[in-house]
Design an enzyme around this catalytic site. Structure first.
Site, PDB file in Angstrom:
ATOM      1  N   LYS A 105       0.826  -1.218   0.000  1.00  0.00           N
ATOM      2  CA  LYS A 105       0.000   0.000   0.000  1.00  0.00           C
ATOM      3  C   LYS A 105       0.854   1.259   0.000  1.00  0.00           C
ATOM      4  O   LYS A 105       0.603   2.210   0.748  1.00  0.00           O
ATOM      5  CB  LYS A 105      -0.967  -0.005   1.185  1.00  0.00           C
ATOM      6  CG  LYS A 105      -1.974  -1.157   1.144  1.00  0.00           C
ATOM      7  CD  LYS A 105      -2.954  -1.099   2.300  1.00  0.00           C
ATOM      8  CE  LYS A 105      -3.991  -2.196   2.218  1.00  0.00           C
ATOM      9  NZ  LYS A 105      -3.430  -3.561   2.448  1.00  0.00           N
ATOM     10  N   ARG A 106       1.822   1.300  -0.878  1.00  0.00           N
ATOM     11  CA  ARG A 106       2.682   2.467  -0.975  1.00  0.00           C
ATOM     12  C   ARG A 106       1.965   3.594  -1.702  1.00  0.00           C
ATOM     13  O   ARG A 106       1.096   3.360  -2.539  1.00  0.00           O
ATOM     14  CB  ARG A 106       3.976   2.106  -1.718  1.00  0.00           C
ATOM     15  CG  ARG A 106       4.845   1.080  -1.004  1.00  0.00           C
ATOM     16  CD  ARG A 106       5.228   1.553   0.383  1.00  0.00           C
ATOM     17  NE  ARG A 106       6.239   0.712   0.988  1.00  0.00           N
ATOM     18  CZ  ARG A 106       6.170   0.200   2.210  1.00  0.00           C
ATOM     19  NH1 ARG A 106       5.099   0.424   2.943  1.00  0.00           N
ATOM     20  NH2 ARG A 106       7.143  -0.527   2.700  1.00  0.00           N
TER      21      ARG A 106
END
Length: 308
Positions: A105-106
């Protein structure tokens, strides 16, 4: 890489991904005891227990499934030792020809986003050489910063034949605090879905699906129906099955008429299956066999719902 994932889904007849999100509380005592005897009750000991746990899950399920999804936070909490196991798990899964979706979830912009993309999906330059860092096949990406945060990932995906899944409508109860907000008459998640379709329109695989996919939670089936129409060419990663309440019958509208278009994740419902009443007969010693049975049951549940 989206084409390989589709090929693996067809081979296994299993549109599912096993989430490798190991908490120490999920790991049977005999695994932890052996690891602690060798490394002590240390970060190294915890990492060894996680590695042995993951390896057994993969060994018992790899012939049934197309993909695994390690969640990096479960490894980061153990520092560098945990990240070593994250990488070790990725490499081992790939040695079994599994597709690896790195759930990180960058989301950032510019050189920072590019560095995340390179670290997870690409190769970093060191002098005259290039090295793959974590080397997942897909990564999850947060779109909150807009195109500036997505483009570096898309560029790396194009170069390396990798893919991303962009958060559109997540499965958690409070997701609606932002994602359901109306903007010009439409909820935010629909606007994001439209952008996902746009970001992926020029980046198609041979099977007709983009390598820019979306995350849409199983706990919101009606929203899944809407988003499926908005993003017809995007593969949807569907979390929330099993332990979070999603069932096979909830998932029909996440798929396209070709029977493709979605891959459903279950994490603790599979990796900690031995702790559930229906799989208790396997016992902690045979936790891998319990996970295998949980995979078989999940495949049956989803395929029945899809009429396969």
């Amino acid at each position: 890489m989206v084409d390989k994932m589709i090929r693996k889904i067809r081979q296994t007849n299993a549109p599912i991904v096993v989430g490798l999100d190991p908490m120490l509380s999920y790991i049977p005592h005999h695994i932890k005891r052996t690891a602690y005897e060798e490394y002590g009750e240390t970060l190294e000991g915890a990492a060894e227990a996680i590695w042995q746990f993951n390896k057994e899950i993969i060994d018992k399920t790899y012939d049934l499934i197309p993909a695994v999804k390690p969640q990096i936070a479960m490894y980061e909490q153990f520092g560098i030792e945990g990240l070593k196991v994250f990488k070790k798990t990725i490499d081992y899964a790939k040695s079994k020809d599994l597709v690896v979706i790195g759930d990180a979830k960058r989301g950032d912009i510019g050189s920072t986003s590019a560095a995340y993309a390179v670290g997870h999906l690409g190769r970093v330059e060191v002098g005259s050489k290039k090295y793959a860092g974590f080397d997942e096949d897909f990564a999850t990406v947060n779109p909150y910063l807009g195109t500036d945060g997505i483009k570096p990932f898309v560029d790396v995906c194009k170069e390396e034949n990798k893919g991303i899944f962009i958060l559109v409508k997540t499965s958690n109860p409070s997701s609606g605090e932002f994602q359901d907000r109306l903007i010009d008459g439409k909820p935010l998640y629909e606007w994001v879905g439209e952008m996902v379709d746009k970001w992926g329109e020029e980046h198609m695989g041979q099977e007709g699906y983009s390598y820019v996919g979306a995350v849409v939670g199983a706990t919101y089936p009606e929203m899944g129906r809407i988003l499926r129409k908005i993003m017809p060419r995007s593969y949807i990663l569907v979390p929330g099955y099993g332990a979070q309440g999603g069932k096979g019958k909830d998932l029909v509208h996440f798929f396209n008429e070709d029977g493709l278009g979605a891959i459903v994740n279950s994490s603790r419902g599979i990796i900690a299956a031995y702790r559930q009443e229906q799989y208790a007969k396997f016992g902690a010693e045979n936790f891998g066999e319990a996970s295998r049975q949980a995979v078989l049951d999940m495949i049956q549940d989803i395929n029945q719902a899809l009429g396969h």
